[in-house]
Design a protein around this motif. Sequence first.
Motif, short mmCIF file in Angstrom:
data_model
loop_
_atom_site.label_atom_id
_atom_site.label_comp_id
_atom_site.label_asym_id
_atom_site.label_seq_id
_atom_site.Cartn_x
_atom_site.Cartn_y
_atom_site.Cartn_z
N THR A 44 -5.78 25.02 -8.96
CA THR A 44 -6.98 24.41 -8.38
C THR A 44 -6.93 22.76 -8.93
O THR A 44 -7.47 22.02 -7.93
N LEU A 64 -7.80 19.88 2.94
CA LEU A 64 -8.56 21.32 2.42
C LEU A 64 -8.77 22.43 3.70
O LEU A 64 -9.01 23.44 3.22
N ASN A 68 -7.74 26.37 3.71
CA ASN A 68 -9.08 27.24 3.75
C ASN A 68 -8.62 28.30 4.58
O ASN A 68 -8.61 29.18 4.31
N LEU A 71 -5.21 30.82 3.07
CA LEU A 71 -5.88 31.62 2.77
C LEU A 71 -6.87 32.89 3.51
O LEU A 71 -6.72 34.27 3.47
N ARG A 72 -7.79 32.00 3.90
CA ARG A 72 -8.04 33.53 5.48
C ARG A 72 -7.84 33.75 6.57
O ARG A 72 -7.42 35.01 6.34
N ARG A 75 -6.22 36.57 4.69
CA ARG A 75 -7.19 37.25 4.58
C ARG A 75 -7.55 38.71 5.71
O ARG A 75 -7.36 39.67 5.21
N ASN A 76 -7.93 37.35 5.87
CA ASN A 76 -7.68 38.36 7.85
C ASN A 76 -6.42 39.25 7.79
O ASN A 76 -6.32 40.54 8.55
N LYS A 109 -10.19 36.46 15.82
CA LYS A 109 -10.54 36.19 14.42
C LYS A 109 -10.67 35.26 14.06
O LYS A 109 -11.27 34.16 14.06
N SER A 113 -13.71 32.61 13.60
CA SER A 113 -14.13 31.77 12.24
C SER A 113 -13.79 30.26 12.54
O SER A 113 -14.87 29.48 12.34
#
Lengths: 162, 234
Positions: A44, A64, A68, A71-72, A75-76, A109, A113
């Motif tokens: 990071t 950014l 993001n 990563l989402r 996760r999904n 999803k 989002s």
Amino acid sequence: MFAAFSLVSGYIIGDVRVHDSIILALKIILIFNIFLGGMQWIGTGGYMYLLNRIPSVRVRLFFLLLGNNMLRIMRNNREIVRQIRSRITLTGKNRLIIARYYFQNMLFKELYSMQHSHGALVLRLGESVSCHEYERNVRPLDFILFASVAGYCAAGAMMLCL
Amino acid sequence: MSTINMIHIENLTYEYPDGYPALRGVTLNVEKGMRMALAGKNGAGKSTLLLHIAGLLDGEGVIEVAGLRRSPKTIAAIRNRIGFLFSQVEYQFIMPDVLNDVMLGVSKKQPPADDASAAAMEWLRRFDIEKYARRNPLDLSSGEMKRAALAGIMSGEPDILLMDEPLNNLDRENSQVLVNLLRDQDTTMLFSTHRDFLVTELATHCAVMEEGRITMVLTGNEFKKSRALRDLVF
């Protein structure tokens, strides 16, 4: 998923290009891995350092949001796979149904989002986006990770040229 | 004594693209310092109303926030004065770690970079999540994630805090922690909820919504005393 869309739209207009769709999927996977691998490598701290060096706020924000979203998506992906596996037994023909539900779920999803992320952006962002820079600790393991990501990318690039 | 209306809504109506009438002439006033709960069943229009106040939906009617009447010219100024806690907080994080996400709110006031990170750390301490400063907010538990999101919002020192189901996914202990934190803030609040607990513990007022309308507005004490009403709403 984008490759699947490309196949579907190809089917609709009567010009299915399987080869192009596969290339598209590979390119997306490649970029995804380069970005995530790079983020893992520099951490990071390094990521923030690089972002702060981008003069344009819009470009900074783009990277950014790209990070993001990746990563989402991961996760999904985990969540959707668990949900599907909890409801469908993984045998024979069911595997095709899984693919169908997977794309549907992922798409919905993402749309959901997007709606929320847009709200957060317009409500939370000020005039500038500046990041706090941490100290950067690049360890040997990070180099190994980076080398393997680079090797993977090189292999992918070779495949695309075939 | 004169009172200042932080939110004034008059005859607000809105239909979703599929034709479902979500708001049918909502009229509501929220005065400065109030902590008003919006209670009502699923589909009553609570979230839709909050999205309108934040300028994320555009129905017909009058909306005034902190004295500014909503129009394309004032919408940015209105949004600057509002903090919004979404029901699914994981979608409202923008930065890859908690400290930088909270800094987004602080930097709206445009302090020097070092001051911004110190101020953000102070907000994290206040919400008892300073140990997660470098963690990705998506890796936190529901309670911690909610606190991180709230710290990110409150660091921008909004005049009005809107919250959509703030206790969503929280157990009793984490709910109590969040309520205590919210009680310490002197911001005007408007929040939707299905939890009796949140109204009795936090709200100074409660507006009841039914089928896209505000049917009654009560003080917190009136609400607490009326068991029949609580049973009707929750």
